[in-house]
Design an enzyme around this catalytic site. Structure first.
Site, PDB file in Angstrom:
ATOM      1  N   ASN A 175       0.831  -1.203   0.000  1.00  0.00           N
ATOM      2  CA  ASN A 175       0.000   0.000   0.000  1.00  0.00           C
ATOM      3  C   ASN A 175       0.865   1.253   0.000  1.00  0.00           C
ATOM      4  OD1 ASN A 175      -2.163  -1.756   0.198  1.00  0.00           O
ATOM      5  ND2 ASN A 175      -2.264  -1.601   2.426  1.00  0.00           N
ATOM      6  N   HIS A 204       5.993  -0.396  -2.661  1.00  0.00           N
ATOM      7  CA  HIS A 204       5.466   0.333  -3.808  1.00  0.00           C
ATOM      8  C   HIS A 204       5.508   1.843  -3.610  1.00  0.00           C
ATOM      9  CE1 HIS A 204       3.046  -3.447  -5.212  1.00  0.00           C
ATOM     10  NE2 HIS A 204       4.332  -3.516  -5.495  1.00  0.00           N
ATOM     11  N   CYS A 218      12.494  13.805  -6.996  1.00  0.00           N
ATOM     12  CA  CYS A 218      12.989  14.635  -8.092  1.00  0.00           C
ATOM     13  C   CYS A 218      13.588  13.732  -9.165  1.00  0.00           C
ATOM     14  CB  CYS A 218      14.030  15.622  -7.579  1.00  0.00           C
ATOM     15  SG  CYS A 218      14.658  16.744  -8.875  1.00  0.00           S
ATOM     16  N   ASN A 230      -7.551 -12.943   4.671  1.00  0.00           N
ATOM     17  CA  ASN A 230      -8.073 -12.247   3.504  1.00  0.00           C
ATOM     18  C   ASN A 230      -9.593 -12.250   3.528  1.00  0.00           C
ATOM     19  OD1 ASN A 230      -7.637 -10.786   1.176  1.00  0.00           O
ATOM     20  ND2 ASN A 230      -6.578 -12.432   0.089  1.00  0.00           N
ATOM     21  N   LEU A 231     -10.182 -11.350   2.762  1.00  0.00           N
ATOM     22  CA  LEU A 231     -11.640 -11.329   2.648  1.00  0.00           C
ATOM     23  C   LEU A 231     -12.141 -12.602   1.982  1.00  0.00           C
ATOM     24  CD1 LEU A 231     -14.260  -9.697   3.055  1.00  0.00           C
ATOM     25  CD2 LEU A 231     -13.875  -8.689   0.792  1.00  0.00           C
TER      26      LEU A 231
END
Length: 244
Positions: A95, A112, A120, A212-213
């Site tokens: 995330n 990530h 820059c 997990n869902l």
């Protein structure tokens, strides 16, 4: 619990979904009105930097409206309790939000990148820039001046786009190699290299748990699993781990 000295946890979008942040694959979510090719690739940034900046400015602004949920809080509590027992939790997240940190987790490896950081270079015209990474909470544009080198037009979100190499991979694999347990929470099991961590862990004989869902695309590789909303199953799992 006695056998766990080092615990490596990977989190994905499912952990933050219950805070109101859309998941990558949600039919009514983040990408509903965009193709990732238009807003999340180096090529997109070169072709239409204003669109890309606008997309990430909106995501950065959304962070101001959400709070960590019970799953974030439970993982932060787990990290603190393990430290008291002279044990270690390494928290790796896919995330780009900052909800783990706001819940109190320390030393989060953000593979990530981070929405509230900018970098820059390389700019949309290929200019390398100075490479400085800077905390950032406001909008970003082609007119933004780099606070470090004063270049204009070189600033970009410090996030990993499709086709780019994730951050901290060497550190993550080193931590995984010495872990006693690997736990994946709220991930689809389809985005690599993160989806391959469980395969590597199993090859090294490390027990693996999925929270997990619903079952992920690589659910059959895990040795244990619990399914349901992250804000429910993660605190329950943390309670069970700490009670062992």
């Amino acid at each position: 619990m006695s056998h766990i000295r080092r615990l490596l946890i990977l989190t994905g979008a499912g952990v933050s979904a219950e805070s109101g942040l859309s998941t990558f694959r949600d039919a009514k979510g983040l990408w509903e009105n965009y193709s990732f090719r238009d807003v999340a690739t180096p090529e997109a940034f070169s072709e239409n930097p204003s669109l890309v900046h606008g997309f990430y400015n909106a995501r950065r602004e959304q962070l101001k409206t959400v709070q960590p949920n019970m799953a974030h809080n439970a993982l932060a509590r787990l990290g603190r309790e393990l430290l008291k027992r002279d044990r270690e939790m390494i928290l790796v997240t896919q995330n780009v939000d900052d909800l783990h940190e706001r819940a109190g987790s320390n030393n989060v490896l953000k593979m990530h990148g981070a929405l509230r950081e900018v970098r820059c270079g390389p700019g949309p015209d290929g200019v390398s820039g100075c490479g400085a990474v800077i905390p950032w909470s406001e909008d970003l544009s082609l007119q933004t001046v780099c606070p470090k080198c004063n270049a204009v037009g070189t600033m970009r979100p410090n996030v990993v786009w499709f086709g780019e190499m994730p951050f901290h991979l060497d550190e993550i694999y080193d931590a995984l190699a010495t872990a006693d347990m690997f736990v994946s929470i709220g991930t689809s099991g389809s985005v690599y290299p993160a989806a391959g961590f469980v395969h590597q862990a199993r090859a090294w004989g490390i027990p693996c748990t999925e929270l997990n869902l619903e079952p992920s695309e690589n659910a059959d590789v895990f040795t244990n699993a619990r399914y349901g909303p992250a804000a429910v199953i993660v605190p329950n799992w943390v309670d069970d781990i700490l009670a062992q």
